[in-house]
Write a protein that holds these residues in place. Sequence first.
Motif, short mmCIF file in Angstrom:
data_model
loop_
_atom_site.label_atom_id
_atom_site.label_comp_id
_atom_site.label_asym_id
_atom_site.label_seq_id
_atom_site.Cartn_x
_atom_site.Cartn_y
_atom_site.Cartn_z
N VAL A 63 0.84 -1.20 0.00
CA VAL A 63 0.00 0.00 0.00
C VAL A 63 0.88 1.25 0.00
N ALA A 64 1.98 1.21 0.75
CA ALA A 64 2.90 2.35 0.81
C ALA A 64 3.44 2.69 -0.57
N LYS A 65 3.79 1.68 -1.35
CA LYS A 65 4.33 1.90 -2.68
C LYS A 65 3.27 2.51 -3.61
N THR A 66 2.02 2.09 -3.43
CA THR A 66 0.94 2.65 -4.25
C THR A 66 0.74 4.12 -3.94
N ILE A 67 0.69 4.47 -2.65
CA ILE A 67 0.49 5.87 -2.24
C ILE A 67 1.66 6.73 -2.69
N GLY A 68 2.87 6.21 -2.55
CA GLY A 68 4.06 7.01 -2.81
C GLY A 68 4.43 7.15 -4.27
N SER A 69 3.94 6.27 -5.14
CA SER A 69 4.41 6.31 -6.52
C SER A 69 3.32 6.27 -7.58
N ASP A 70 2.06 6.01 -7.21
CA ASP A 70 1.00 5.87 -8.21
C ASP A 70 0.17 7.14 -8.41
N ILE A 71 0.27 8.11 -7.51
CA ILE A 71 -0.49 9.36 -7.66
C ILE A 71 0.29 10.36 -8.51
N ALA A 72 1.59 10.45 -8.26
CA ALA A 72 2.47 11.33 -9.02
C ALA A 72 3.86 10.73 -9.03
N ASN A 73 4.71 11.19 -9.96
CA ASN A 73 6.07 10.69 -10.04
C ASN A 73 6.88 11.22 -8.86
N ALA A 179 -13.04 -11.20 16.38
CA ALA A 179 -13.29 -10.46 15.15
C ALA A 179 -12.74 -9.05 15.24
N ALA A 180 -12.84 -8.42 16.41
CA ALA A 180 -12.27 -7.08 16.60
C ALA A 180 -10.75 -7.11 16.48
N THR A 181 -10.14 -8.19 16.95
CA THR A 181 -8.69 -8.36 16.82
C THR A 181 -8.29 -8.40 15.34
N ALA A 182 -9.04 -9.16 14.55
CA ALA A 182 -8.77 -9.24 13.12
C ALA A 182 -8.99 -7.89 12.44
N ALA A 183 -10.03 -7.17 12.86
CA ALA A 183 -10.31 -5.86 12.27
C ALA A 183 -9.19 -4.87 12.57
N ALA A 184 -8.67 -4.89 13.81
CA ALA A 184 -7.58 -3.99 14.18
C ALA A 184 -6.31 -4.32 13.40
N PHE A 185 -6.03 -5.59 13.22
CA PHE A 185 -4.85 -6.01 12.44
C PHE A 185 -4.96 -5.51 11.00
N SER A 186 -6.13 -5.69 10.40
CA SER A 186 -6.31 -5.27 9.01
C SER A 186 -6.22 -3.75 8.89
N HIS A 187 -6.72 -3.04 9.90
CA HIS A 187 -6.64 -1.57 9.89
C HIS A 187 -5.18 -1.13 9.87
N GLY A 188 -4.36 -1.73 10.72
CA GLY A 188 -2.94 -1.39 10.73
C GLY A 188 -2.25 -1.75 9.43
N SER A 189 -2.67 -2.86 8.82
CA SER A 189 -2.03 -3.31 7.57
C SER A 189 -2.26 -2.35 6.42
N ASN A 190 -3.31 -1.54 6.50
CA ASN A 190 -3.62 -0.63 5.39
C ASN A 190 -3.29 0.82 5.74
N ASP A 191 -3.80 1.30 6.87
CA ASP A 191 -3.68 2.73 7.17
C ASP A 191 -2.26 3.18 7.51
N ALA A 192 -1.53 2.40 8.28
CA ALA A 192 -0.17 2.83 8.66
C ALA A 192 0.74 2.93 7.45
N GLN A 193 0.47 2.14 6.42
CA GLN A 193 1.33 2.15 5.24
C GLN A 193 1.23 3.44 4.43
N LYS A 194 0.15 4.18 4.62
CA LYS A 194 -0.02 5.40 3.84
C LYS A 194 1.03 6.44 4.22
N SER A 195 1.32 6.56 5.50
CA SER A 195 2.38 7.47 5.94
C SER A 195 3.75 6.94 5.52
N MET A 196 3.90 5.63 5.51
CA MET A 196 5.16 5.05 5.03
C MET A 196 5.42 5.48 3.59
N GLY A 197 4.35 5.46 2.78
CA GLY A 197 4.50 5.85 1.38
C GLY A 197 4.88 7.32 1.22
#
Length: 332
Positions: A63-73, A179-197
């Motif tokens: 996800v980080a690579k998508t945010i960092g390189s797919d919107i603009a060069n 189920a909440a544990t799985a939801a929190a894990f998935s949230h971290g897997s997507n949202d934290a990567q945006k700042s990484m990008g």
Amino acid sequence: MPSFEIIVFVIVFTALAFDYINGFHDTANAVATSVSTRAIAPNHAVILAATMNFIGALSGTAVAKTIGSDIANPSGITQSVILAALVSAILWNLLTWYYGIPSSSSHALIGGVIGAVVAGQGFSSLKLAGIQKIIFVLIASPIAGLIVGYFVMTALWWISRNSTPGRVNRRFLRLQVLAATAAAFSHGSNDAQKSMGIITMALFSAGMIPVFEVPKWTIIACAMAMALGTAVGGWKIIRTMGGRIVKLEPVNGFAADLSSSFVIYGASMFGMPVSTTHVVSSCIMGVGSAKRVSAVRWGVAKQIVSAWILTIPASAAVAALSYTVIHFLLGV
């Protein structure tokens, strides 16, 4: 004008601040349903969400690579553009958090990047194909959440058709924590990567890394910022997500959390940034609709959808204004 290294340091700090704010802004995504059904105490729910957000953030960088390189060069992006995008996203997050509106941090960041790039370098610097793909997923993911939530809830009703409502809810009260544990894990897997990008974009455009690869320290720093922000809690949005959309019982909360974790983590595996807020909200609506359409408080849902639609253009406009001020002050 401050030195180039100081500007990059400010961008990194601001990106981590965005991640931190994203954490307390979107805590409700993972814990609201569990808290509202009393499956877990609020303090324990937030600790659980923070821990699993941290672990989820370490699960990949697609996800980080998508945010960092797919919107603009990234090689042609200036530091003022990146900083303006972050400032815009933070301002929008704080505004919607203050009013208890579960808006999208993802939309705010993506809108901020688009607005800042256009203001600083023009429309020609945008990667239209990448933006179209991202916006398609942002639109499709809540629709998927609505459908998955509906069918998961329908399946659970069918499986439990011979049990009394009280017995069903007692059974799912404990399962909801899983189920909440799985939801929190998935949230971290997507949202934290945006700042990484965003951080990787800043480092690459500044020539501090030779290729667009997320450094290890960036992954750890963003995971920690997200977890710390989650630990603070977003109680205003929890009230909206946990009870104002539809009255939830443990079986409903389990279905909503399980559905959202499927949709969000599936998107993360394919490197697609989604709005965890959109997905969780739509899963709750889908779960409520499975019971009966009138169970969903569609007036509140309409207000939330309006905020979704407004976020990208509003944050883009704020980013364009922010770029003008930052470029004037920094000259980069």
